[in-house]
Design a protein around this motif. Structure first.
Motif, PDB file in Angstrom:
ATOM      1  N   LEU A  65      22.147  57.133  41.588  1.00 21.36           N
ATOM      2  CA  LEU A  65      23.523  56.655  41.593  1.00 21.36           C
ATOM      3  C   LEU A  65      23.814  55.853  40.324  1.00 21.36           C
ATOM      4  CD1 LEU A  65      26.072  56.594  43.360  1.00 21.36           C
ATOM      5  CD2 LEU A  65      25.235  54.471  44.334  1.00 21.36           C
ATOM      6  N   VAL A  66      22.920  54.941  39.966  1.00 19.36           N
ATOM      7  CA  VAL A  66      23.119  54.139  38.758  1.00 19.36           C
ATOM      8  C   VAL A  66      23.092  55.029  37.514  1.00 19.36           C
ATOM      9  CG1 VAL A  66      22.070  52.346  37.308  1.00 19.36           C
ATOM     10  CG2 VAL A  66      22.302  51.994  39.768  1.00 19.36           C
ATOM     11  N   ALA A  67      22.157  55.964  37.466  1.00 24.46           N
ATOM     12  CA  ALA A  67      22.085  56.873  36.312  1.00 24.46           C
ATOM     13  C   ALA A  67      23.359  57.699  36.195  1.00 24.46           C
ATOM     14  CB  ALA A  67      20.871  57.787  36.441  1.00 24.46           C
ATOM     15  N   GLY A  68      23.881  58.168  37.308  1.00 24.15           N
ATOM     16  CA  GLY A  68      25.128  58.936  37.278  1.00 24.15           C
ATOM     17  C   GLY A  68      26.312  58.107  36.838  1.00 24.15           C
ATOM     18  N   ILE A  69      26.381  56.868  37.303  1.00 28.04           N
ATOM     19  CA  ILE A  69      27.487  55.996  36.909  1.00 28.04           C
ATOM     20  C   ILE A  69      27.407  55.664  35.424  1.00 28.04           C
ATOM     21  CG2 ILE A  69      28.447  53.675  37.212  1.00 28.04           C
ATOM     22  CD1 ILE A  69      27.779  53.958  40.199  1.00 28.04           C
ATOM     23  N   VAL A  70      26.200  55.424  34.924  1.00 25.93           N
ATOM     24  CA  VAL A  70      26.043  55.139  33.490  1.00 25.93           C
ATOM     25  C   VAL A  70      26.460  56.352  32.664  1.00 25.93           C
ATOM     26  CG1 VAL A  70      24.315  54.716  31.687  1.00 25.93           C
ATOM     27  CG2 VAL A  70      24.300  53.349  33.771  1.00 25.93           C
ATOM     28  N   MET A  71      26.026  57.540  33.069  1.00 21.87           N
ATOM     29  CA  MET A  71      26.421  58.745  32.330  1.00 21.87           C
ATOM     30  C   MET A  71      27.931  58.966  32.408  1.00 21.87           C
ATOM     31  SD  MET A  71      23.373  61.540  32.807  1.00 21.87           S
ATOM     32  CE  MET A  71      23.371  61.569  34.575  1.00 21.87           C
ATOM     33  N   LEU A  72      28.512  58.692  33.570  1.00 26.19           N
ATOM     34  CA  LEU A  72      29.960  58.848  33.717  1.00 26.19           C
ATOM     35  C   LEU A  72      30.716  57.861  32.831  1.00 26.19           C
ATOM     36  CD1 LEU A  72      32.225  60.305  35.306  1.00 26.19           C
ATOM     37  CD2 LEU A  72      32.129  58.397  36.919  1.00 26.19           C
TER      38      LEU A  72
ATOM     39  N   LEU B 220      29.809  56.745  30.049  1.00 25.87           N
ATOM     40  CA  LEU B 220      29.699  57.167  28.653  1.00 25.87           C
ATOM     41  C   LEU B 220      30.629  58.333  28.336  1.00 25.87           C
ATOM     42  CD1 LEU B 220      25.819  57.007  28.190  1.00 25.87           C
ATOM     43  CD2 LEU B 220      27.528  55.383  27.348  1.00 25.87           C
ATOM     44  N   VAL B 221      30.966  59.126  29.343  1.00 26.70           N
ATOM     45  CA  VAL B 221      31.771  60.328  29.136  1.00 26.70           C
ATOM     46  C   VAL B 221      33.269  60.055  29.312  1.00 26.70           C
ATOM     47  CG1 VAL B 221      32.240  62.635  30.039  1.00 26.70           C
ATOM     48  CG2 VAL B 221      29.890  61.860  29.806  1.00 26.70           C
ATOM     49  N   LEU B 222      33.624  59.317  30.348  1.00 25.52           N
ATOM     50  CA  LEU B 222      35.043  59.099  30.642  1.00 25.52           C
ATOM     51  C   LEU B 222      35.639  58.028  29.732  1.00 25.52           C
ATOM     52  CD1 LEU B 222      35.274  59.114  34.542  1.00 25.52           C
ATOM     53  CD2 LEU B 222      35.975  60.886  32.962  1.00 25.52           C
ATOM     54  N   PRO B 223      36.885  58.227  29.299  1.00 28.35           N
ATOM     55  CA  PRO B 223      37.555  57.181  28.514  1.00 28.35           C
ATOM     56  C   PRO B 223      37.944  55.999  29.412  1.00 28.35           C
ATOM     57  CG  PRO B 223      39.013  59.037  28.859  1.00 28.35           C
ATOM     58  CD  PRO B 223      37.681  59.429  29.414  1.00 28.35           C
ATOM     59  N   ARG B 224      38.271  54.873  28.813  1.00 33.36           N
ATOM     60  CA  ARG B 224      38.607  53.660  29.578  1.00 33.36           C
ATOM     61  C   ARG B 224      39.927  53.798  30.339  1.00 33.36           C
ATOM     62  NH1 ARG B 224      34.061  51.251  30.281  1.00 33.36           N
ATOM     63  NH2 ARG B 224      32.972  50.807  28.348  1.00 33.36           N
ATOM     64  N   ASP B 225      40.874  54.545  29.813  1.00 33.62           N
ATOM     65  CA  ASP B 225      42.189  54.661  30.448  1.00 33.62           C
ATOM     66  C   ASP B 225      42.314  55.919  31.308  1.00 33.62           C
ATOM     67  OD1 ASP B 225      42.073  56.341  28.306  1.00 33.62           O
ATOM     68  OD2 ASP B 225      44.129  55.987  27.643  1.00 33.62           O
ATOM     69  N   VAL B 226      41.252  56.259  32.029  1.00 30.31           N
ATOM     70  CA  VAL B 226      41.252  57.448  32.883  1.00 30.31           C
ATOM     71  C   VAL B 226      42.057  57.160  34.153  1.00 30.31           C
ATOM     72  CG1 VAL B 226      39.126  56.901  34.127  1.00 30.31           C
ATOM     73  CG2 VAL B 226      39.774  59.263  33.817  1.00 30.31           C
ATOM     74  N   HIS B 227      42.642  58.201  34.720  1.00 27.24           N
ATOM     75  CA  HIS B 227      43.409  58.082  35.957  1.00 27.24           C
ATOM     76  C   HIS B 227      42.480  57.614  37.086  1.00 27.24           C
ATOM     77  CE1 HIS B 227      45.668  59.426  39.520  1.00 27.24           C
ATOM     78  NE2 HIS B 227      46.732  59.164  38.755  1.00 27.24           N
ATOM     79  N   PRO B 228      42.913  56.659  37.918  1.00 28.68           N
ATOM     80  CA  PRO B 228      42.048  56.144  38.992  1.00 28.68           C
ATOM     81  C   PRO B 228      41.592  57.212  39.986  1.00 28.68           C
ATOM     82  CG  PRO B 228      43.932  54.704  38.690  1.00 28.68           C
ATOM     83  CD  PRO B 228      44.152  55.899  37.825  1.00 28.68           C
ATOM     84  N   GLY B 229      42.441  58.201  40.225  1.00 28.25           N
ATOM     85  CA  GLY B 229      42.064  59.272  41.148  1.00 28.25           C
ATOM     86  C   GLY B 229      40.907  60.107  40.609  1.00 28.25           C
ATOM     87  N   LEU B 230      40.927  60.356  39.313  1.00 26.32           N
ATOM     88  CA  LEU B 230      39.837  61.105  38.687  1.00 26.32           C
ATOM     89  C   LEU B 230      38.533  60.313  38.732  1.00 26.32           C
ATOM     90  CD1 LEU B 230      38.830  63.551  37.072  1.00 26.32           C
ATOM     91  CD2 LEU B 230      39.509  62.325  35.005  1.00 26.32           C
ATOM     92  N   ALA B 231      38.618  59.023  38.463  1.00 21.91           N
ATOM     93  CA  ALA B 231      37.426  58.174  38.512  1.00 21.91           C
ATOM     94  C   ALA B 231      36.863  58.112  39.931  1.00 21.91           C
ATOM     95  CB  ALA B 231      37.748  56.775  38.005  1.00 21.91           C
ATOM     96  N   GLN B 232      37.746  58.022  40.922  1.00 16.43           N
ATOM     97  CA  GLN B 232      37.299  57.975  42.310  1.00 16.43           C
ATOM     98  C   GLN B 232      36.639  59.295  42.710  1.00 16.43           C
ATOM     99  OE1 GLN B 232      40.454  57.337  45.107  1.00 16.43           O
ATOM    100  NE2 GLN B 232      39.061  56.958  46.809  1.00 16.43           N
ATOM    101  N   GLY B 233      37.239  60.409  42.336  1.00 15.37           N
ATOM    102  CA  GLY B 233      36.653  61.716  42.643  1.00 15.37           C
ATOM    103  C   GLY B 233      35.307  61.902  41.959  1.00 15.37           C
ATOM    104  N   ALA B 234      35.205  61.440  40.707  1.00 11.23           N
ATOM    105  CA  ALA B 234      33.930  61.538  39.988  1.00 11.23           C
ATOM    106  C   ALA B 234      32.865  60.678  40.654  1.00 11.23           C
ATOM    107  CB  ALA B 234      34.115  61.126  38.534  1.00 11.23           C
ATOM    108  N   PHE B 235      33.247  59.491  41.131  1.00 14.30           N
ATOM    109  CA  PHE B 235      32.284  58.628  41.806  1.00 14.30           C
ATOM    110  C   PHE B 235      31.801  59.258  43.113  1.00 14.30           C
ATOM    111  CE2 PHE B 235      31.176  55.256  44.782  1.00 14.30           C
ATOM    112  CZ  PHE B 235      30.147  54.657  44.073  1.00 14.30           C
ATOM    113  N   ILE B 236      32.713  59.867  43.855  1.00 19.62           N
ATOM    114  CA  ILE B 236      32.318  60.545  45.105  1.00 19.62           C
ATOM    115  C   ILE B 236      31.356  61.686  44.798  1.00 19.62           C
ATOM    116  CG2 ILE B 236      33.181  61.978  47.003  1.00 19.62           C
ATOM    117  CD1 ILE B 236      35.693  60.174  46.985  1.00 19.62           C
ATOM    118  N   LEU B 237      31.637  62.446  43.754  1.00 21.54           N
ATOM    119  CA  LEU B 237      30.745  63.538  43.355  1.00 21.54           C
ATOM    120  C   LEU B 237      29.376  62.998  42.941  1.00 21.54           C
ATOM    121  CD1 LEU B 237      30.384  66.576  42.780  1.00 21.54           C
ATOM    122  CD2 LEU B 237      31.164  66.090  40.451  1.00 21.54           C
TER     123      LEU B 237
END
Length: 92
Positions: free
Chosen positions: A26-33, A35-52
């Protein structure tokens, strides 16, 4: 120690190892995410990525845990040291 105590300690230790593996993935996935996602990403996209990432962490920890158990079972005779968790019912 008897077989029931060995079984109880083994299940407790295996549960802790599985939780640690899932936390690591989980921590490794969040760190990789992050690094990939920009800071101003849509909250829905960030939530979906976290669930994945969470689902992938559960699957990854299960696969690694399963391999560890297969390796352990090939090296150690588990029937010699552990009591079955679900004993077979006697018929008749």
């Amino acid at each position: 120690m008897n077989k029931k105590t060995n079984t109880l300690l083994f299940v407790a230790a295996a549960t802790v190892v599985n939780i640690i593996l899932m936390f690591f993935f989980l921590v490794a996935g969040i760190v990789m995410l992050s690094l990939v996602l920009p800071r101003d990403v849509h909250p829905g996209l960030a939530q979906g990525a976290f669930i994945l990432i969470f689902i992938l962490a559960v699957i990854g920890s299960f696969l690694v845990y399963h391999r560890i158990m297969k390796l352990l079972a090939s090296k150690i005779d588990l029937d010699k040291y552990f009591e079955p968790i679900f004993p077979k019912k006697k018929r008749g």
